[in-house]
Scaffold this active site. Structure first.
Site, short mmCIF file in Angstrom:
data_model
loop_
_atom_site.label_atom_id
_atom_site.label_comp_id
_atom_site.label_asym_id
_atom_site.label_seq_id
_atom_site.Cartn_x
_atom_site.Cartn_y
_atom_site.Cartn_z
N ILE A 132 -6.61 78.11 -26.60
CA ILE A 132 -5.60 79.07 -25.77
C ILE A 132 -4.28 79.07 -26.81
O ILE A 132 -4.04 80.25 -27.15
CB ILE A 132 -5.16 78.07 -24.51
N ASP B 115 1.60 66.12 -36.45
CA ASP B 115 1.45 65.51 -35.17
C ASP B 115 2.52 65.75 -34.28
O ASP B 115 3.69 65.43 -34.69
CB ASP B 115 0.88 64.16 -34.96
N PHE C 54 0.71 73.34 -26.39
CA PHE C 54 -0.54 73.53 -25.76
C PHE C 54 -1.20 72.15 -26.69
O PHE C 54 -2.50 72.19 -26.30
CB PHE C 54 -0.91 74.47 -26.64
N THR D 99 -1.49 72.62 -15.93
CA THR D 99 -2.71 72.39 -15.29
C THR D 99 -2.67 72.50 -13.79
O THR D 99 -1.77 71.73 -13.19
CB THR D 99 -3.76 71.54 -15.87
N TYR E 113 -5.63 62.70 -16.46
CA TYR E 113 -5.50 64.15 -17.25
C TYR E 113 -4.29 64.84 -16.26
O TYR E 113 -3.39 65.12 -16.86
CB TYR E 113 -6.56 64.97 -17.35
N LYS F 60 -0.08 65.36 -17.22
CA LYS F 60 0.61 66.79 -17.08
C LYS F 60 1.77 66.77 -15.99
O LYS F 60 2.84 67.38 -16.34
CB LYS F 60 -0.54 67.79 -16.81
N LEU G 1 -18.11 76.22 -18.17
CA LEU G 1 -19.25 76.85 -17.56
C LEU G 1 -19.64 78.05 -18.31
O LEU G 1 -20.74 78.21 -18.65
CB LEU G 1 -19.19 77.27 -16.01
N PHE H 206 -24.27 72.17 -10.26
CA PHE H 206 -24.15 70.93 -9.35
C PHE H 206 -23.80 71.18 -7.97
O PHE H 206 -22.51 71.26 -7.79
CB PHE H 206 -22.96 69.77 -10.13
N ARG I 258 -14.52 78.71 -8.55
CA ARG I 258 -13.18 78.50 -8.93
C ARG I 258 -12.72 79.63 -9.81
O ARG I 258 -12.97 80.90 -9.87
CB ARG I 258 -13.80 77.49 -10.58
#
Length: 322
Positions: free
Chosen positions: A11, A49, A71, A115, A139, A143, A188, A206, A219
């Site tokens: 991104i 970093d 990001f 997210t 995760y 965030k 996906l 799934f 989604r």
């Protein structure tokens, strides 16, 4: 000059490719998941970093930074469960180092790539910014922690920030110079395209008995260039004084099922997929779709690319074999 942390990633590199059209850009990336070749040649590149204060001091003392876009998070849900320390160290602790350096050099404009995983498993059909945040993995929690830090920094230190929450970035730049390349690949659309190219034997779906029109999960997919535009609009809103703090969802408002994605991939490529139906995965909600009404009304952003557009751009990129 704008500092883009993680600007060699998927991104981030697409954002940089758009941002260099109107701003001077410096990219900081440790290349742990990003690629040097993905960074537009018009941007200054620094390998380093965000958790290393010496790397940050070097950038902030050399360049006049107006705003920072972040990001550089680790973003694999499964990995975050197995190795939460990695996620809290990089996504939270290292981000605090970045924010402290910004404070030291009096840079107070921050755009945060967050997210929709901060919402966890919502009980509503359409996720808005008012939907309760309840992340279910390290995760998402990492965030949300940064989002909460930003609220406190704004109150205490006068920081200005915009948080952008979204689910599935997809597609590739129209030039096909850059696109989605992860190791391992977990998304996906590239997985389906890899199978259609003969790089995978099959695609596993799934669950086919969800409470959705075709039984497969729905989604939210957004073209990566649409995401780049949203980040630039957020930057402009901060730098112009139009906004000082805000949180926005970035969604297509529709959602696409797994079956729809596979069928559209087949339509775009003219190839047939080898699909294997598998058991549901634990924790997979039937539907995750975000509303973008707020950012549309306040900043004028909406998703422009259709699912077919997204897949066509990704296919063009995959055919390059990079």
């Amino acid at each position: 000059m704008i500092l883009v942390v993680g600007g060699a990633g998927y991104i981030g590199s697409h954002l940089v490719k758009e941002l260099v059209k109107e701003k001077e850009v410096v990219v900081l990336d440790n290349l742990s998941t990003g690629h040097r070749w993905a960074v537009d040649e018009r941007a200054v590149f620094v390998e380093g970093d965000l958790g290393n204060s010496k790397d940050l001091d070097s950038i902030f003392s050399t360049y006049s930074i107006e705003a920072v876009m972040h990001f550089a998070a680790n973003s694999l849900v499964g990995e975050s469960v197995v190795d939460p320390m990695k996620y809290y160290q990089n996504n939270v602790a290292a981000t605090l180092t970045l924010l402290e350096t910004m404070k030291k050099y009096n840079v107070k404009n921050f755009i945060f790539s967050s997210t929709a995983a901060t919402y966890g498993i919502p009980t509503v059909e359409m996720i808005t910014e008012e939907t309760q945040t309840n992340p279910i993995n390290p995760y998402g929690r990492s965030k949300l922690m940064v989002e909460q830090v930003l609220v406190d920094y704004a109150k205490a230190y006068g920081f200005q920030y915009i948080v952008l929450r979204y689910f599935n970035a997809a597609g590739a730049h129209e030039s096909a110079d850059i696109g989605e390349k992860h190791t391992p690949e977990t998304h996906l659309i590239p997985i389906v395209l890899q199978q259609l190219l003969g790089e995978r034997e099959s695609i596993s779906v799934f669950g086919s008995d969800y409470d959705t029109p075709d039984g497969t999960c729905i989604r939210d997919y957004i073209h990566v260039t649409d995401l780049a535009r949203a980040h630039i609009l957020a930057m402009e809103a901060l730098l112009s004084g139009k906004k000082s703090t805000a949180t926005y969802n970035l969604g297509n408002g529709l959602g696409y099922s797994v079956k729809e994605v596979i069928e559209t991939c087949e339509k775009v490529t003219g190839k047939s997929a080898n699909v294997i139906m598998a058991e549901r995965r634990a924790g997979d909600p039937a539907r995750l779709v975000a509303s973008s009404e707020k950012i549309y009304h306040e900043l004028g952003w909406k998703a422009e690319f259709s699912l077919e557009d997204i897949i066509a751009s990704a296919w063009k990129w995959h055919l390059r074999g990079v």
